[in-house]
Every structure is written in C-alpha cells, then in structure tokens.
Design an enzyme around this catalytic site. Structure first.
Site, PDB file in Angstrom:
ATOM      1  N   ILE A 125      69.454  63.068  46.320  1.00 26.77           N
ATOM      2  CA  ILE A 125      69.573  64.171  45.363  1.00 26.77           C
ATOM      3  C   ILE A 125      68.280  64.064  44.559  1.00 26.77           C
ATOM      4  CG2 ILE A 125      70.816  65.152  43.406  1.00 26.77           C
ATOM      5  CD1 ILE A 125      73.380  63.986  44.555  1.00 26.77           C
ATOM      6  N   PRO A 126      67.327  64.943  44.842  1.00 25.78           N
ATOM      7  CA  PRO A 126      65.933  64.724  44.427  1.00 25.78           C
ATOM      8  C   PRO A 126      65.600  64.987  42.957  1.00 25.78           C
ATOM      9  CG  PRO A 126      66.119  66.803  45.571  1.00 25.78           C
ATOM     10  CD  PRO A 126      67.486  66.168  45.615  1.00 25.78           C
ATOM     11  N   CYS A 127      66.140  64.157  42.080  1.00 25.90           N
ATOM     12  CA  CYS A 127      65.831  64.307  40.658  1.00 25.90           C
ATOM     13  C   CYS A 127      64.356  64.013  40.376  1.00 25.90           C
ATOM     14  CB  CYS A 127      66.740  63.443  39.802  1.00 25.90           C
ATOM     15  SG  CYS A 127      66.829  61.724  40.298  1.00 25.90           S
ATOM     16  N   HIS A 128      63.689  63.308  41.290  1.00 27.74           N
ATOM     17  CA  HIS A 128      62.256  63.030  41.112  1.00 27.74           C
ATOM     18  C   HIS A 128      61.417  64.302  41.224  1.00 27.74           C
ATOM     19  CE1 HIS A 128      62.982  62.743  45.451  1.00 27.74           C
ATOM     20  NE2 HIS A 128      61.732  63.130  45.606  1.00 27.74           N
TER      21      HIS A 128
END
Length: 158
Positions: A125-128
């Site tokens: 889950i690409p919070c970056h």
C-alpha cells in the site's frame, strides 16, 4: 497471526498475516512497528510467501502486478485512504491534499496524513508515493531516507 521476516535492501522487515490475508509489512524500528500483532506464530503461509515474492520483484526494480490478498485493519476512514493509495500508479506520486480532495472538498490534508501514517502494509500500500504540496518528502513511518530510496526504485527523483 503468522509472521515471517524479510531482509530487504533497506533493512529487515516484519511481514504478518492472518487467515484472511496480509495484515502488516513493517521496517524494523519504524513508527507503529508490529502495531496490533497479538501472539504471532513464526510460520510461512501462502500469503506470506507471495508477499516475499512480490517484494523480491519490487526491490529488483520491476513493477509487481498482482498484490497478495490483504486484510486491512483500521477505521473506516483509514481503510478509505488506504484504498485510494492503492490507486496511485507505480512510478507516480500524489499529494496529501490531492487525496483529501478525492474524499471531500473540505477534507484536511492532515487527516489524510494521519491515516497514511498508520498504514500497516508498507510498500504494497504505497504510502511512500504520497508527498507534500510543495513536492517535499514529508513524513514516512519508515523514515525519509527509505522513502527517498523507494521512490528512486520506481524511477522518481525528488
């Protein structure tokens, strides 16, 4: 709850799953590390094996396609934000404000930031991929240096 460890190029990671799916992927010592884990058993399940394969592909610089089955555990609002994060394409970024506007014209970027920060499934889950309005690399539970490296892996240079 089942766990496995994964040695990534950016440090040791803890992977966790339950009978439904993947529930957590954390860098060692990151904020909220292992949040919500209760008496886990170290055992490789199918979803944990699949997660390791996904991470191997990701860290090799390739875009993984199918995500392992996930079990998102959080508030309704957090889950809504995390679902929106899943829509950010590989190699692209979005601001906290952009995500807030997708939810409501009056939603605050800070509320979105809090939900993003509590994401338990790092990288997948690409919070970056979420950045500040001025393109700054603000906040990342795994640390700003890791955020920079993850974006570099995807060909994004700040």
């Amino acid at each position: 709850m089942f766990i496995q460890y994964y040695d990534s190029p950016l440090g040791k990671m803890l992977l966790a799953a339950d009978e439904i799916g993947l529930i957590g992927v954390w860098f060692e010592n990151q904020k909220y590390y292992a949040n919500g884990l209760k008496e886990p058993i170290e055992e490789e399940t199918a979803v944990l094996k699949e997660t390791k394969e996904w991470l191997n592909l990701y860290f090799s610089g390739k875009e993984p396609k199918a995500l392992p089955k996930m079990h998102l555990i959080g508030t309704r609002f957090q889950k809504k934000v995390w679902q929106l994060l899943l829509k950010i394409p590989y190699g692209k970024t979005m601001t906290y404000k952009d995500i807030a506007r997708m939810i409501s014209p009056t939603m605050s970027a800070q509320a979105v930031g809090s939900a993003v920060g509590h994401n338990k499934i790092s990288i997948l889950i690409p919070c970056h991929r979420v950045i500040g309005s001025n393109n700054s690399l603000t906040g990342y539970a795994g640390g700003i240096k890791r955020k920079e490296k993850l974006l570099e892996i995807e060909g994004i240079h700040g």
